[in-house]
Every structure is written in C-alpha cells, then in structure tokens.
Motif scaffolding. Structure first.
Motif, mmCIF file in Angstrom:
data_model
loop_
_atom_site.group_PDB
_atom_site.id
_atom_site.type_symbol
_atom_site.label_atom_id
_atom_site.label_comp_id
_atom_site.label_asym_id
_atom_site.label_seq_id
_atom_site.Cartn_x
_atom_site.Cartn_y
_atom_site.Cartn_z
ATOM 1 N N LEU A 224 3.843 -8.175 1.241
ATOM 2 C CA LEU A 224 2.730 -7.268 0.938
ATOM 3 C C LEU A 224 2.827 -6.864 -0.521
ATOM 4 O O LEU A 224 3.856 -6.350 -0.960
ATOM 5 N N ASP A 225 1.760 -7.115 -1.281
ATOM 6 C CA ASP A 225 1.659 -6.666 -2.666
ATOM 7 C C ASP A 225 0.890 -5.348 -2.637
ATOM 8 O O ASP A 225 -0.329 -5.324 -2.517
ATOM 9 N N LEU A 226 1.625 -4.251 -2.737
ATOM 10 C CA LEU A 226 1.074 -2.902 -2.633
ATOM 11 C C LEU A 226 0.564 -2.455 -3.998
ATOM 12 O O LEU A 226 1.341 -2.320 -4.938
ATOM 13 N N GLY A 227 -0.750 -2.258 -4.103
ATOM 14 C CA GLY A 227 -1.359 -1.911 -5.384
ATOM 15 C C GLY A 227 -1.535 -3.159 -6.228
ATOM 16 O O GLY A 227 -1.143 -3.213 -7.388
ATOM 17 N N CYS A 228 -2.159 -4.158 -5.649
ATOM 18 C CA CYS A 228 -2.244 -5.497 -6.244
ATOM 19 C C CYS A 228 -3.138 -5.585 -7.467
ATOM 20 O O CYS A 228 -3.128 -6.603 -8.154
ATOM 21 N N ALA B 173 -0.003 -11.230 -7.054
ATOM 22 C CA ALA B 173 -0.145 -11.805 -5.710
ATOM 23 C C ALA B 173 -0.304 -13.314 -5.814
ATOM 24 O O ALA B 173 0.286 -14.073 -5.034
ATOM 25 N N ASN B 174 -1.067 -13.769 -6.789
ATOM 26 C CA ASN B 174 -1.242 -15.206 -6.971
ATOM 27 C C ASN B 174 0.061 -15.876 -7.398
ATOM 28 O O ASN B 174 0.366 -16.982 -6.951
ATOM 29 N N ILE C 160 -3.064 -5.460 -1.364
ATOM 30 C CA ILE C 160 -3.902 -4.297 -1.051
ATOM 31 C C ILE C 160 -3.977 -3.390 -2.271
ATOM 32 O O ILE C 160 -3.063 -3.327 -3.089
ATOM 33 N N ASP C 161 -5.095 -2.703 -2.361
ATOM 34 C CA ASP C 161 -5.303 -1.723 -3.419
ATOM 35 C C ASP C 161 -6.325 -0.725 -2.907
ATOM 36 O O ASP C 161 -7.203 -1.087 -2.118
ATOM 37 N N VAL D 279 8.019 -5.818 0.833
ATOM 38 C CA VAL D 279 6.899 -5.122 0.201
ATOM 39 C C VAL D 279 7.225 -5.073 -1.282
ATOM 40 O O VAL D 279 8.342 -4.712 -1.678
ATOM 41 N N PHE D 280 6.252 -5.448 -2.086
ATOM 42 C CA PHE D 280 6.380 -5.571 -3.530
ATOM 43 C C PHE D 280 5.360 -4.641 -4.162
ATOM 44 O O PHE D 280 4.207 -4.594 -3.725
#
Length: 143
Positions: free
Chosen positions: A37-41, A47-48, A60-61, A96-97
C-alpha cells in the motif's frame, strides 16, 4: 473539505518529493509479488516504481485531484481516494509505504492504527515524514 492540491504544480515544481522517495524504496526492499500500500501516493510516481519492481501496489490519497492525475499517468495501476484516518483494509498488505505524508495527518495515532490493521502479520511499515522547519525544531530541542 477543499482539495487544495494543484497536480500540475506538484508534478512540475515539487517532483523532488518523489525523487527523495526513491531512497525510501531501497529501504523498503520490495520483493517480487508482494502486495504494498502506497499511503499518500500523490500523482503515483513512486507507486509506479514499485510496480516496475514486480509489486502488486495500490496507491491511496485523500486528494481527488492527486488520484485523478495518478490514474491518468498510470492507468495500469489501482488508485483509490481514501483518508489515512479511515483505511478500509485489514490484513491485506505485506508492507505499507509512505513518503512525505504522515506529518499532515492528525491525529497520527488513528492513522497508525489503520496502518497496523492493514498489514499482514509480520508486515512492515516504511515511511518518511517531515515538513518545513521540522528538523530545525529537533535541532533546537537538542541544543
């Protein structure tokens, strides 16, 4: 709540935010096939990068503007508009990243509970956060 994020300004003049996050990906050490999960992408650049390393990534953002831009730039990835204080995940992610986001989230304890809940048992959380003047406050406090 007003969405004040200007995606063109973010992509053109604040691209250094994603560039700094590249080192964080090294620390994350993603493994092929992991779900992250890219939190605040933001607009999806990191993410890519995770996707290109063989990761199943969801970005997610809370900003609809950022999510719309991420979807335009990277239509092959999944992006969701979601608030870090109300994460809809449970035991889903190996990691989570989060890059340059958590200093905006109040109260942080609520976000951390959601992150913990989103992680699989033994999952990891890798994040960088800070904001203008934060390091100076730490230095002043240590003196």
């Amino acid at each position: 709540m007003t969405d004040h994020w200007n995606v063109k300004l973010y992509d053109n003049q604040h691209s250094f935010v994603s560039q700094y996050g590249t080192e964080l990906i090294d620390l994350l050490a993603p493994q092929n096939g992991e779900r992250i999960l890219d939190l605040g992408c933001g607009t999806g650049d990191l993410a890519n990068q995770l996707y290109m390393l063989g990761v199943d990534v969801i970005g997610i953002d809370s900003s609809g503007n950022m999510i719309e831009q991420a979807r335009k730039k990277y239509p092959h990835l999944e992006f969701q508009q979601a608030n870090a204080l109300d994460l809809p995940f449970e035991d889903e992610f190996d990691a989570v990243f989060s890059n340059a986001v958590l200093h905006w989230i109040k109260p942080p304890e609520q976000a951390l509970e959601g992150i913990y809940k989103a992680l699989k048992k033994g999952g990891r959380f890798v994040a960088e956060f800070g904001g203008k003047g934060n390091v100076q406050m730490i230095v002043n406090s240590a003196i």
